[in-house]
Design an enzyme around this catalytic site. Sequence first.
Site, PDB file in Angstrom:
ATOM      1  CG  ASN A  93      -0.234  -0.075   2.506  1.00 42.96           C
ATOM      2  OD1 ASN A  93       0.510   0.823   2.843  1.00 42.96           O
ATOM      3  ND2 ASN A  93      -0.412  -1.166   3.252  1.00 42.96           N
ATOM      4  CG  PHE A 127      -1.636   6.521  13.566  1.00 38.35           C
ATOM      5  CD1 PHE A 127      -0.987   6.444  14.782  1.00 38.35           C
ATOM      6  CD2 PHE A 127      -1.550   7.702  12.831  1.00 38.35           C
ATOM      7  CE1 PHE A 127      -0.254   7.510  15.266  1.00 38.35           C
ATOM      8  CE2 PHE A 127      -0.820   8.781  13.300  1.00 38.35           C
ATOM      9  CZ  PHE A 127      -0.175   8.681  14.521  1.00 38.35           C
TER      10      PHE A 127
HETATM   11  N1  CTP Z   1      -3.793  -2.638  12.414  1.00 35.54           N
HETATM   12  C1  CTP Z   1      -3.093  -3.740  12.824  1.00 35.54           C
HETATM   13  N2  CTP Z   1      -3.227  -4.921  12.161  1.00 35.54           N
HETATM   14  C2  CTP Z   1      -4.050  -5.042  11.102  1.00 35.54           C
HETATM   15  C3  CTP Z   1      -4.796  -3.914  10.664  1.00 35.54           C
HETATM   16  C4  CTP Z   1      -4.644  -2.722  11.336  1.00 35.54           C
HETATM   17  O1  CTP Z   1      -2.335  -3.630  13.783  1.00 35.54           O
HETATM   18  N3  CTP Z   1      -4.150  -6.200  10.479  1.00 35.54           N
HETATM   19  C5  CTP Z   1      -3.674  -1.378  13.160  1.00 35.54           C
HETATM   20  C6  CTP Z   1      -2.977  -0.284  12.385  1.00 35.54           C
HETATM   21  O2  CTP Z   1      -1.571  -0.306  12.602  1.00 35.54           O
HETATM   22  C7  CTP Z   1      -3.629   0.964  12.952  1.00 35.54           C
HETATM   23  C8  CTP Z   1      -5.017   0.510  13.334  1.00 35.54           C
HETATM   24  O3  CTP Z   1      -4.952  -0.895  13.438  1.00 35.54           O
HETATM   25  O4  CTP Z   1      -3.008   1.383  14.134  1.00 35.54           O
HETATM   26  C9  CTP Z   1      -6.088   0.934  12.359  1.00 35.54           C
HETATM   27  O5  CTP Z   1      -5.740   0.507  11.062  1.00 35.54           O
HETATM   28  P1  CTP Z   1      -6.663   0.819   9.825  1.00 35.54           P
HETATM   29  O6  CTP Z   1      -5.999   0.288   8.585  1.00 35.54           O
HETATM   30  O7  CTP Z   1      -7.099   2.244   9.854  1.00 35.54           O
HETATM   31  O8  CTP Z   1      -7.977   0.004  10.146  1.00 35.54           O
HETATM   32  P2  CTP Z   1      -8.395  -1.487  10.009  1.00 35.54           P
HETATM   33  O9  CTP Z   1      -8.429  -2.067  11.374  1.00 35.54           O
HETATM   34  O10 CTP Z   1      -7.534  -2.218   9.021  1.00 35.54           O
HETATM   35  O11 CTP Z   1      -9.880  -1.341   9.481  1.00 35.54           O
HETATM   36  P3  CTP Z   1     -10.391  -0.832   8.024  1.00 35.54           P
HETATM   37  O12 CTP Z   1      -9.316  -1.219   7.041  1.00 35.54           O
HETATM   38  O13 CTP Z   1     -11.643  -1.572   7.843  1.00 35.54           O
HETATM   39  O14 CTP Z   1     -10.611   0.635   8.133  1.00 35.54           O
END
Ligand code: CTP
Length: 409
Positions: free
Chosen positions: A213, A332
Amino acid sequence: MKSILGKKIVLGLSGGIACYKAAELCRLLIKAGAEVQVVMTEAATQFITPVTMQALSNQTVFASQWDARAPNNMAHINLTRQADLVLVAPASADFMAKLLHGQADDLLSLLCLARPMESCPLVLAPAMNREMWQHPATQRNVAQLHEDGSWVLGVGVGEQACGESGDGRMLEPWEIVQEVARVFTPKTLLGHRVLVSAGPTFEALDPVRGITNRSSGKMGYALASAAWLSGADVTLVSGPVGLECPRGVKRVMVESALEMHAAVESFAKQSDVFIATAAVADWRVKQAAVNKIKKTKDSPTPGFEFIQNPDILASVAGGPRAQARALYCVGFAAETQDVAQQTQEKRLSKGVPLMVGNLGPATFGLDDNELLLVDEVGTSHLPRASKEELAQSLIAHIAKSLPAFLRTA
Ligand code: CTP
């Protein structure tokens, strides 16, 4: 740089080939907002001219204790009474030996001795041949100078001007600037261990292709650096990015979400704070191909079956480490709309005390951002600023919230 902005720094040069790096150091200190007054020993003037240093610092250089420009002929007093810090870079073996004994037979050693110790710290950036650095006399002097209250910085490792290779190179100018910033930064996280995850993850499709990403890792790296400036012991678990490891930070490079998960779980055991800035891939292919997927004229377009990756933040926040002893977790939330509501929902669903909301596409790869901090007390907005400034504000917020969290956890 906030902590250096407006500071008056005396930059002292003693004799050594690393004087060539002092020109860049002077430039970087000025760029960071400092006012720099250069003082050189006679030996330093053999390596770089006062003209160069004057042009870069925009101040006439002092090189003699008999300089008649000082009306009272006491440059060693005048130069240190307004200074916030004296930085000697390079600090030669000979110059440190002199300082150790309180000898003061030239302007630079004289002003180091004459500076008010309480209000004007002395920072030394040693530079010398590896044998000179390892010599017991030098090591003894370094230890004693440290004991006497000076900040003696480490040295770099690598090729030396003499053709040998080893310890003793002067730190790079940007590293010295970071060390100076650290001297000026209040140590609000002293004694704490901070773990930061940063960057994207890379999920392989086959040995040459994969899914990733647009996360640049800049925010996570800035936070790791800000935590170190505030006195913390910092570990950074980073996905694939092209950024330099921040000064003072221990970095572990990983690739996939599974690797990041394993590394974070292992370091979380010894941490007090976990800041999850990484943009972790939510899915990976169930079975990555062992060999490169080949394309022939008639081959069908490949299809992939995806499975969900673990949620690293949720699992660490709800895991045994966080429950056995307090671990302050910060997430975040990268959103594209309804930042406040989504951030609050993510905070509650992942079970973390602080969730930071931001508009993902408005910041990926950029050097600035704006943030929304959501915790149980309420919501606060950090207006658009550089990621370094935002990192410092966020670290200040965490340092303020931590004692109450630790008391109640
Ligand atoms: N995060 C994580 N592990 C994952 C996904 C997310 O630790 N597999 C953590 C990220 O590092 C961040 C937080 O969760 O601190 C939010 O990540 P974000 O990508 O905004 O959200 P998601 O939980 O992935 O939800 P969505 O993609 O549906 O918005």
